[in-house]
Design an enzyme around this catalytic site. Structure first.
Site, short mmCIF file in Angstrom:
data_model
loop_
_atom_site.label_atom_id
_atom_site.label_comp_id
_atom_site.label_asym_id
_atom_site.label_seq_id
_atom_site.Cartn_x
_atom_site.Cartn_y
_atom_site.Cartn_z
N ASP A 1 0.85 -1.20 0.00
CA ASP A 1 0.00 0.00 0.00
C ASP A 1 0.88 1.25 0.00
O ASP A 1 1.79 1.36 0.83
CB ASP A 1 -0.89 -0.03 1.26
CG ASP A 1 -2.05 0.96 1.20
OD1 ASP A 1 -1.87 2.05 0.61
OD2 ASP A 1 -3.12 0.66 1.75
N HIS B 1 -0.37 4.49 0.09
CA HIS B 1 -1.04 5.70 0.60
C HIS B 1 -0.39 6.14 1.93
O HIS B 1 -0.34 5.37 2.87
CB HIS B 1 -2.53 5.42 0.83
CG HIS B 1 -3.24 5.07 -0.44
ND1 HIS B 1 -3.32 3.78 -0.91
CD2 HIS B 1 -3.88 5.86 -1.36
CE1 HIS B 1 -4.00 3.78 -2.05
NE2 HIS B 1 -4.35 5.01 -2.36
N SER C 1 -5.39 -4.15 1.99
CA SER C 1 -4.57 -3.86 3.18
C SER C 1 -5.24 -4.36 4.46
O SER C 1 -4.56 -4.65 5.45
CB SER C 1 -4.30 -2.36 3.29
OG SER C 1 -3.61 -1.94 2.16
CO1 B1M Z 1 -5.58 5.60 -4.07
N1 B1M Z 1 -7.18 4.55 -3.62
N2 B1M Z 1 -4.96 4.17 -5.19
N3 B1M Z 1 -4.14 6.79 -4.49
N4 B1M Z 1 -6.52 6.93 -3.19
C1 B1M Z 1 -8.08 5.08 -2.62
C2 B1M Z 1 -7.73 4.56 -1.24
C3 B1M Z 1 -9.51 4.60 -3.10
C4 B1M Z 1 -10.55 4.42 -2.00
C5 B1M Z 1 -10.01 5.55 -4.19
C6 B1M Z 1 -11.37 5.17 -4.76
O1 B1M Z 1 -11.48 4.21 -5.48
N5 B1M Z 1 -12.38 5.92 -4.44
C7 B1M Z 1 -9.10 3.25 -3.80
C8 B1M Z 1 -9.10 1.99 -2.91
C9 B1M Z 1 -10.23 1.06 -3.27
C10 B1M Z 1 -10.13 -0.27 -2.62
O2 B1M Z 1 -9.17 -0.76 -2.12
N6 B1M Z 1 -11.26 -0.90 -2.62
C11 B1M Z 1 -7.70 3.57 -4.28
C12 B1M Z 1 -7.04 2.87 -5.32
C13 B1M Z 1 -7.85 1.82 -6.04
C14 B1M Z 1 -5.71 3.12 -5.67
C15 B1M Z 1 -4.84 2.35 -6.70
C16 B1M Z 1 -4.99 0.82 -6.67
C17 B1M Z 1 -5.19 2.91 -8.08
C18 B1M Z 1 -4.50 2.23 -9.24
O3 B1M Z 1 -3.29 2.12 -9.28
N7 B1M Z 1 -5.31 1.79 -10.16
C19 B1M Z 1 -3.42 2.80 -6.30
C20 B1M Z 1 -2.89 1.91 -5.18
C21 B1M Z 1 -1.44 1.72 -5.23
C22 B1M Z 1 -0.98 0.92 -4.02
O4 B1M Z 1 -1.20 1.32 -2.89
N8 B1M Z 1 -0.36 -0.21 -4.28
C23 B1M Z 1 -3.70 4.15 -5.71
C24 B1M Z 1 -2.80 5.20 -5.73
C25 B1M Z 1 -3.05 6.46 -5.21
C26 B1M Z 1 -2.13 7.67 -5.40
C27 B1M Z 1 -0.64 7.30 -5.42
C28 B1M Z 1 -2.49 8.35 -6.71
C29 B1M Z 1 -2.59 8.59 -4.23
C30 B1M Z 1 -1.80 8.38 -2.92
C31 B1M Z 1 -0.70 9.38 -2.71
C32 B1M Z 1 -0.11 9.25 -1.33
O5 B1M Z 1 -0.72 8.86 -0.37
N9 B1M Z 1 1.14 9.60 -1.27
C33 B1M Z 1 -4.01 8.07 -3.98
C34 B1M Z 1 -4.99 8.80 -3.26
C35 B1M Z 1 -4.64 10.22 -2.90
C36 B1M Z 1 -6.24 8.23 -2.89
C37 B1M Z 1 -7.47 8.90 -2.23
C38 B1M Z 1 -8.16 9.69 -3.33
C39 B1M Z 1 -7.20 9.81 -1.06
C40 B1M Z 1 -6.41 9.19 0.08
C41 B1M Z 1 -5.99 10.24 1.09
O6 B1M Z 1 -4.85 10.66 1.12
N10 B1M Z 1 -6.96 10.70 1.91
C42 B1M Z 1 -8.28 7.64 -1.75
C43 B1M Z 1 -9.76 7.89 -1.59
C44 B1M Z 1 -10.26 7.71 -0.17
O7 B1M Z 1 -9.52 7.49 0.77
N11 B1M Z 1 -11.54 7.73 -0.01
C45 B1M Z 1 -7.74 6.57 -2.60
C46 B1M Z 1 -6.71 11.73 2.92
C47 B1M Z 1 -6.10 11.08 4.18
C48 B1M Z 1 -5.84 12.11 5.25
O8 B1M Z 1 -7.05 10.15 4.66
O9 B1M Z 1 -5.42 8.21 4.66
O10 B1M Z 1 -7.87 7.85 5.22
P1 B1M Z 1 -6.68 8.72 5.25
O11 B1M Z 1 -6.29 9.03 6.76
C49 B1M Z 1 -7.22 9.44 7.73
C50 B1M Z 1 -7.83 8.28 8.53
O12 B1M Z 1 -8.06 7.13 7.75
C51 B1M Z 1 -6.90 8.10 9.68
O13 B1M Z 1 -6.40 9.40 9.92
C52 B1M Z 1 -6.44 10.21 8.75
C53 B1M Z 1 -7.18 11.51 9.03
O14 B1M Z 1 -6.92 12.07 10.25
N12 B1M Z 1 -5.74 7.21 9.57
C54 B1M Z 1 -5.18 6.69 10.69
C55 B1M Z 1 -5.04 6.80 8.50
N13 B1M Z 1 -4.04 6.01 8.90
C56 B1M Z 1 -4.10 5.92 10.23
C57 B1M Z 1 -3.29 5.23 11.13
C58 B1M Z 1 -3.61 5.32 12.48
C59 B1M Z 1 -4.67 6.10 12.93
C60 B1M Z 1 -5.48 6.78 12.04
O15 B1M Z 1 -2.91 4.71 13.43
C61 B1M Z 1 -1.83 3.89 13.08
#
Ligand code: B1M
Length: 209
Positions: free
Chosen positions: A98, A100, A151
């Site tokens: 992963d 992200h 993940s």
């Molecule tokens: Co990706 N991606 N992405 N992506 N991406 C998602 C996760 C997705 C939901 C988008 C969608 O389809 N709507 C989807 C997953 C679907 C699934 O698994 N069913 C997805 C996909 C499919 C993919 C790829 C597979 C796409 C592809 O290649 N075809 C690929 C995966 C590659 C891989 O991982 N092997 C991919 C790639 C990418 C980018 C590289 C383009 C980019 C990431 C850049 C980066 O992180 N450096 C990206 C992004 C930006 C997203 C979305 C749009 C935004 C994620 C984000 O940064 N959110 C995302 C959509 C979504 O999440 N709904 C998506 C903001 C961030 C602050 O939130 O990380 O959730 P989050 O963190 C929150 C809480 O979750 C929590 O605290 C934070 C807020 O306070 N939290 C924790 C997180 N970690 C924590 C740990 C803790 C405690 C709290 O304690 C240990």
């Protein structure tokens, strides 16, 4: 557009030009954390929705993520920091497979600013590396982040591996990331590991836990 709408739009459009000026202006009106939570994260949410519904292509998601990271890095020095330190040490990683890391890095910032020592291992980290780092750094807690549905399976395997290694007394585990839910962690994951396993919805719940 008004300032905060424009800032949110910058995340969605992946538009960096003029970002710092807008952030400076925003800092005159709101604390850095509020700008991140209310404005920037709202933009990332829209990006996720557009990508999920096929209205945005991956390279543009990457651009949005870059702008988000630049904005958070710019705001970080303006965040409130607690004077207390030495509250404990957490080894933090995005799990194997992963990439992200925006959420994980926010957790790092919030914990670091509140007196915790964070060893941030980065993305795609296999459990062996996480456990080695936890031993080496004498961590109090292990934190794993993951956003992909796959993940959540890796986290399950990681907990099973940790349990079979008998490390439950050494490290409680904090889990977070958009693919997880509280009920999945509490009902499906927690029993796999004899130690404490907690779900954090966001960085602040992570801090509280
Ligand atoms: Co990706 N991606 N992405 N992506 N991406 C998602 C996760 C997705 C939901 C988008 C969608 O389809 N709507 C989807 C997953 C679907 C699934 O698994 N069913 C997805 C996909 C499919 C993919 C790829 C597979 C796409 C592809 O290649 N075809 C690929 C995966 C590659 C891989 O991982 N092997 C991919 C790639 C990418 C980018 C590289 C383009 C980019 C990431 C850049 C980066 O992180 N450096 C990206 C992004 C930006 C997203 C979305 C749009 C935004 C994620 C984000 O940064 N959110 C995302 C959509 C979504 O999440 N709904 C998506 C903001 C961030 C602050 O939130 O990380 O959730 P989050 O963190 C929150 C809480 O979750 C929590 O605290 C934070 C807020 O306070 N939290 C924790 C997180 N970690 C924590 C740990 C803790 C405690 C709290 O304690 C240990």
């Amino acid at each position: 557009l008004p300032l905060f709408e424009r800032l949110e739009r910058r995340i969605v459009d992946g538009e960096k030009t003029g970002l710092e000026n807008d952030l400076d202006a925003a800092l005159q009106e709101r604390p850095a954390l509020q700008i991140i939570n209310d404005t920037l994260l709202s933009g990332m949410k829209t990006v996720g929705e557009l990508f999920g519904s096929g209205q945005m292509q991956l390279p543009f998601v990457l651009q949005s993520a870059e702008v988000m990271k630049t904005a958070v890095a710019y705001l970080e020095p303006h965040m409130e920091k607690s004077d207390a330190d030495g509250k404990g040490r957490i080894v933090l990683a995005t799990v194997k497979g992963d990439v992200h890391d925006i959420g994980k890095n926010l957790v790092d910032i919030i914990l670091s600013n509140n007196g915790y020592d964070v060893v941030n291992l980065g993305i795609k980290q296999p459990i062996t590396t996480i456990l080695d780092a936890a031993s080496e750094h004498k961590a109090d807690v292990i934190g794993m982040s993951g956003l992909l549905v796959k993940s959540t399976v890796i986290m399950k395997e990681n907990l099973e591996e940790m349990n079979s290694r008998g490390v439950a007394d050494s490290w409680p585990v904090l889990l977070g990331g958009a693919a997880l839910t509280r009920s999945y962690v509490e009902n499906d994951l927690a029993d796999l590991y004899a130690g404490d396993v907690r779900y954090a919805r966001d960085a602040f719940e992570g801090l509280r836990l």
